[in-house]
Design a protein around this motif. Structure first.
Motif, PDB file in Angstrom:
ATOM      1  N   GLN A 217       0.826  -1.132   0.078  1.00  0.00           N
ATOM      2  CA  GLN A 217      -0.155   0.005   0.001  1.00  0.00           C
ATOM      3  C   GLN A 217       1.002   1.256   0.009  1.00  0.00           C
ATOM      4  OE1 GLN A 217      -3.419   0.900  -0.201  1.00  0.00           O
ATOM      5  NE2 GLN A 217      -2.398   2.873  -0.177  1.00  0.00           N
ATOM      6  N   VAL A 218       0.758   2.113  -1.068  1.00  0.00           N
ATOM      7  CA  VAL A 218       1.498   3.342  -1.289  1.00  0.00           C
ATOM      8  C   VAL A 218       0.842   4.527  -0.496  1.00  0.00           C
ATOM      9  CG1 VAL A 218       2.566   4.729  -2.532  1.00  0.00           C
ATOM     10  CG2 VAL A 218       2.629   2.561  -3.146  1.00  0.00           C
ATOM     11  N   ASP A 219       1.168   5.240   0.459  1.00  0.00           N
ATOM     12  CA  ASP A 219       0.747   6.368   1.168  1.00  0.00           C
ATOM     13  C   ASP A 219       1.838   7.556   0.853  1.00  0.00           C
ATOM     14  OD1 ASP A 219      -1.311   4.876   2.136  1.00  0.00           O
ATOM     15  OD2 ASP A 219      -0.730   4.841   4.082  1.00  0.00           O
ATOM     16  N   CYS A 220       0.965   8.703   0.555  1.00  0.00           N
ATOM     17  CA  CYS A 220       1.976  10.109   0.424  1.00  0.00           C
ATOM     18  C   CYS A 220       1.800  10.889   1.464  1.00  0.00           C
ATOM     19  CB  CYS A 220       1.667  10.572  -1.039  1.00  0.00           C
ATOM     20  SG  CYS A 220       2.305  12.460  -1.040  1.00  0.00           S
ATOM     21  N   VAL A 221       2.872  11.377   2.003  1.00  0.00           N
ATOM     22  CA  VAL A 221       2.670  12.291   3.337  1.00  0.00           C
ATOM     23  C   VAL A 221       2.821  13.619   2.649  1.00  0.00           C
ATOM     24  CG1 VAL A 221       3.662  12.803   5.489  1.00  0.00           C
ATOM     25  CG2 VAL A 221       3.768  10.384   4.780  1.00  0.00           C
ATOM     26  N   LEU A 222       1.693  14.448   3.015  1.00  0.00           N
ATOM     27  CA  LEU A 222       1.702  15.819   2.285  1.00  0.00           C
ATOM     28  C   LEU A 222       2.419  16.663   3.268  1.00  0.00           C
ATOM     29  CD1 LEU A 222      -2.070  15.482   1.253  1.00  0.00           C
ATOM     30  CD2 LEU A 222      -0.349  15.114   0.048  1.00  0.00           C
ATOM     31  N   ASP A 223       2.814  16.446   4.552  1.00  0.00           N
ATOM     32  CA  ASP A 223       3.622  17.367   5.186  1.00  0.00           C
ATOM     33  C   ASP A 223       4.572  16.706   5.933  1.00  0.00           C
ATOM     34  OD1 ASP A 223       1.987  15.880   6.546  1.00  0.00           O
ATOM     35  OD2 ASP A 223       0.909  17.474   7.712  1.00  0.00           O
ATOM     36  N   PRO A 224       5.643  16.208   5.193  1.00  0.00           N
ATOM     37  CA  PRO A 224       6.814  15.321   5.613  1.00  0.00           C
ATOM     38  C   PRO A 224       7.631  16.388   6.546  1.00  0.00           C
ATOM     39  CG  PRO A 224       7.241  16.194   3.412  1.00  0.00           C
ATOM     40  CD  PRO A 224       5.631  16.311   3.678  1.00  0.00           C
ATOM     41  N   GLU A 225       7.350  17.721   6.573  1.00  0.00           N
ATOM     42  CA  GLU A 225       8.497  18.340   7.477  1.00  0.00           C
ATOM     43  C   GLU A 225       7.694  18.295   8.868  1.00  0.00           C
ATOM     44  OE1 GLU A 225       4.820  20.745   6.201  1.00  0.00           O
ATOM     45  OE2 GLU A 225       6.398  19.765   5.077  1.00  0.00           O
ATOM     46  N   ARG A 226       6.330  18.177   9.036  1.00  0.00           N
ATOM     47  CA  ARG A 226       5.698  18.236  10.302  1.00  0.00           C
ATOM     48  C   ARG A 226       5.949  16.431  10.722  1.00  0.00           C
ATOM     49  NH1 ARG A 226      -0.096  20.945  10.782  1.00  0.00           N
ATOM     50  NH2 ARG A 226       0.502  20.356  12.987  1.00  0.00           N
ATOM     51  N   LEU A 227       5.648  15.620   9.809  1.00  0.00           N
ATOM     52  CA  LEU A 227       6.107  14.216  10.305  1.00  0.00           C
ATOM     53  C   LEU A 227       7.015  13.895  11.131  1.00  0.00           C
ATOM     54  CD1 LEU A 227       5.004  11.202   9.572  1.00  0.00           C
ATOM     55  CD2 LEU A 227       6.613  10.981   7.896  1.00  0.00           C
ATOM     56  N   PHE A 228       8.382  14.478  10.660  1.00  0.00           N
ATOM     57  CA  PHE A 228       9.463  14.202  11.565  1.00  0.00           C
ATOM     58  C   PHE A 228       9.804  15.055  12.445  1.00  0.00           C
ATOM     59  CE2 PHE A 228      10.013  12.020   7.480  1.00  0.00           C
ATOM     60  CZ  PHE A 228      10.399  10.915   8.053  1.00  0.00           C
ATOM     61  N   ASN A 229       9.073  16.351  12.597  1.00  0.00           N
ATOM     62  CA  ASN A 229       9.021  16.951  13.805  1.00  0.00           C
ATOM     63  C   ASN A 229       8.283  16.828  15.040  1.00  0.00           C
ATOM     64  OD1 ASN A 229      11.250  18.618  12.997  1.00  0.00           O
ATOM     65  ND2 ASN A 229      10.141  19.919  11.665  1.00  0.00           N
ATOM     66  N   ASP A 230       7.034  15.968  14.930  1.00  0.00           N
ATOM     67  CA  ASP A 230       5.971  15.503  15.663  1.00  0.00           C
ATOM     68  C   ASP A 230       6.052  14.156  15.843  1.00  0.00           C
ATOM     69  OD1 ASP A 230       3.456  14.910  16.965  1.00  0.00           O
ATOM     70  OD2 ASP A 230       2.494  16.374  15.732  1.00  0.00           O
ATOM     71  N   PRO A 231       6.624  13.559  16.902  1.00  0.00           N
ATOM     72  CA  PRO A 231       6.904  12.263  17.233  1.00  0.00           C
ATOM     73  C   PRO A 231       5.505  11.395  17.291  1.00  0.00           C
ATOM     74  CG  PRO A 231       8.157  13.543  18.674  1.00  0.00           C
ATOM     75  CD  PRO A 231       7.449  14.256  18.068  1.00  0.00           C
ATOM     76  N   GLY A 232       4.459  12.233  17.911  1.00  0.00           N
ATOM     77  CA  GLY A 232       3.040  11.589  17.801  1.00  0.00           C
ATOM     78  C   GLY A 232       2.765  11.147  16.553  1.00  0.00           C
ATOM     79  N   TYR A 233       2.646  12.095  15.489  1.00  0.00           N
ATOM     80  CA  TYR A 233       2.257  11.799  14.238  1.00  0.00           C
ATOM     81  C   TYR A 233       3.053  10.776  13.567  1.00  0.00           C
ATOM     82  CZ  TYR A 233       0.977  13.690   9.433  1.00  0.00           C
ATOM     83  OH  TYR A 233       0.724  13.852   8.109  1.00  0.00           O
ATOM     84  N   LEU A 234       4.126  11.172  13.702  1.00  0.00           N
ATOM     85  CA  LEU A 234       5.182   9.871  13.136  1.00  0.00           C
ATOM     86  C   LEU A 234       4.903   8.495  13.492  1.00  0.00           C
ATOM     87  CD1 LEU A 234       7.648   9.064  11.626  1.00  0.00           C
ATOM     88  CD2 LEU A 234       9.169   9.494  13.803  1.00  0.00           C
ATOM     89  N   MET A 235       4.577   8.309  14.768  1.00  0.00           N
ATOM     90  CA  MET A 235       4.282   6.806  15.360  1.00  0.00           C
ATOM     91  C   MET A 235       2.813   6.685  14.745  1.00  0.00           C
ATOM     92  SD  MET A 235       6.083   5.569  17.308  1.00  0.00           S
ATOM     93  CE  MET A 235       4.821   4.281  17.988  1.00  0.00           C
ATOM     94  N   GLU A 236       1.950   7.570  14.418  1.00  0.00           N
ATOM     95  CA  GLU A 236       0.514   7.461  14.004  1.00  0.00           C
ATOM     96  C   GLU A 236       0.766   6.910  12.513  1.00  0.00           C
ATOM     97  OE1 GLU A 236      -3.734   9.322  14.115  1.00  0.00           O
ATOM     98  OE2 GLU A 236      -2.091  10.499  14.251  1.00  0.00           O
TER      99      GLU A 236
END
Length: 370
Positions: A217-236
């Motif tokens: 399954q391919v998922d595109c992350v639209l806000d990668p800068e937030r992904l790696f600055n927010d541990p909770g979002y990254l875990m999700e």
């Protein structure tokens, strides 16, 4: 001056129910009122069972409600969204439809069985089937006010054998091997596509989603800068979600144009972002989840952080460059407009459409997503 009005809900009839009040002022809309009214039976405990469904490609004629039920409230906004509150014997239904043909349906009921049956009757047959074979489902992640959100949409994607000639013969064998990858071939968790804008990196990712559809399954992350600055979002995002399939599929997270995240100075510029990316690919965070990460960048390989390109970390590390002059002339069917050094895929599409291409050295940082 705002006018604040307290709206009390009926007093509870039993000790298992809770009282609820809402406060409304002139900043609230009619849709906000419907949201509060839909929530009140669940919050008070009158209808303690809840179900929620997010729908894509909703049919224009879909009712999104049971045959029995009374419409209590309807609100529309200028952008085309509509919210409805519908009530029946022992249940309450909230339906929000958007102009892009998505919808959110939520139901509360006095029993689990009733909530399930009302939801099933409301959404059965509401979505149109997947488009033709030129499409593939791709997920899209973004961080909202209440955490990560994921939506699936069909995107156009062509098979590899139909787009292979869009790429130079020098890089085509490596791309072919990537397209043919199976779970048994995975020996690295990072896919790195680098090269100047307009060379077709995004097209490759769409085709990759199609080629790998059976197992990934391919998922595109639209806000990668937030992904790696927010541990909770990254875990999700890293944990993903479980499906009803017997075998858990692999997942590929697509991060486009992440130059700052993986550049040679990324550690100083982005703080813990690079470390969290590496942890996701082959650290503790990535263990136990079959997750791959694909990154596109316009940076030259020599300007990337050595930790990103070290041996063993990348499943594929491919420079996607322009076509040579001979390849470009063959692709276009004419030498008109093709420079001595060849042309990018974006430039060739522009020439085929009769448009002038930017001279060498012009700013091509935007508008060349192919």
């Amino acid at each position: 001056m705002s006018v604040i009005r307290e709206v009390p809900f009926p007093s509870p009839d039993s000790s298992s129910e809770l009282p609820m009040n809402i406060w409304i002022d002139d900043a609230d809309s009619a849709i906000d009122v419907i949201d509060a009214l839909a929530l009140s039976p669940f919050a008070t405990g009158v209808q303690p069972w809840s179900r929620l469904a997010n729908l894509e490609r909703v049919r224009p004629d879909a009712r999104l409600r049971p045959a029995e039920g009374r419409v209590l409230r309807t609100a529309q906004v200028e952008d085309g969204s509509e919210s409805r509150l519908i009530s029946g014997e022992g249940w309450t239904l909230r339906v929000v439809r958007h102009r892009n043909r998505t919808a959110t349906v939520s139901v509360t009921a006095v029993s689990e069985e009733l909530a399930t049956s009302v939801m099933k009757e409301s959404i059965d047959g509401a979505e149109e089937p997947m488009p033709d074979a030129d499409h593939v489902e791709m997920g899209f992640w973004w961080r909202g006010s209440h955490g990560g959100n994921r939506s699936e949409k069909p995107i156009t994607a062509q098979p590899w054998d139909e787009i292979g000639t869009n790429y130079s013969a020098q890089v085509r064998p490596a791309l072919g091997r990537l397209m043919a990858t199976t779970p048994a071939d995975v020996n690295g968790r990072l896919i790195l596509l680098h090269g100047q804008p307009g060379t077709g990196k995004t097209t490759l990712l769409r085709t990759l989603a199609k080629q790998w559809h059976d197992w990934c399954q391919v998922d595109c992350v639209l806000d990668p800068e937030r992904l790696f600055n927010d541990p909770g979002y990254l875990m999700e995002v890293a944990v993903g979600y479980d499906t009803d399939e017997d075998t858990q599929r692999w997942r590929l997270l697509v991060l486009e144009d992440c130059d700052e995240l993986i550049s040679s100075g990324a550690k100083a510029q982005a703080g813990q972002g690079l470390s969290r990316l590496l942890n996701l690919t082959d650290g503790l965070l990535g263990q136990g989840r079959d997750v791959l990460v694909a990154i596109t960048t316009n940076e030259d390989l020599t300007r990337l952080h050595p930790a990103v390109i070290r041996p063993g970390r990348c499943l594929a590390q491919i420079e996607v460059g322009p076509l040579t002059r001979d390849e470009a002339v063959s692709w276009l069917g004419s030498p008109n407009g093709v420079g001595a050094s060849g042309a990018t895929l974006a430039e060739l599409f522009a020439l085929r459409a009769g448009r002038q291409i930017s001279p060498a050295g012009a700013d091509e940082s935007t508008g060349l997503y192919l």
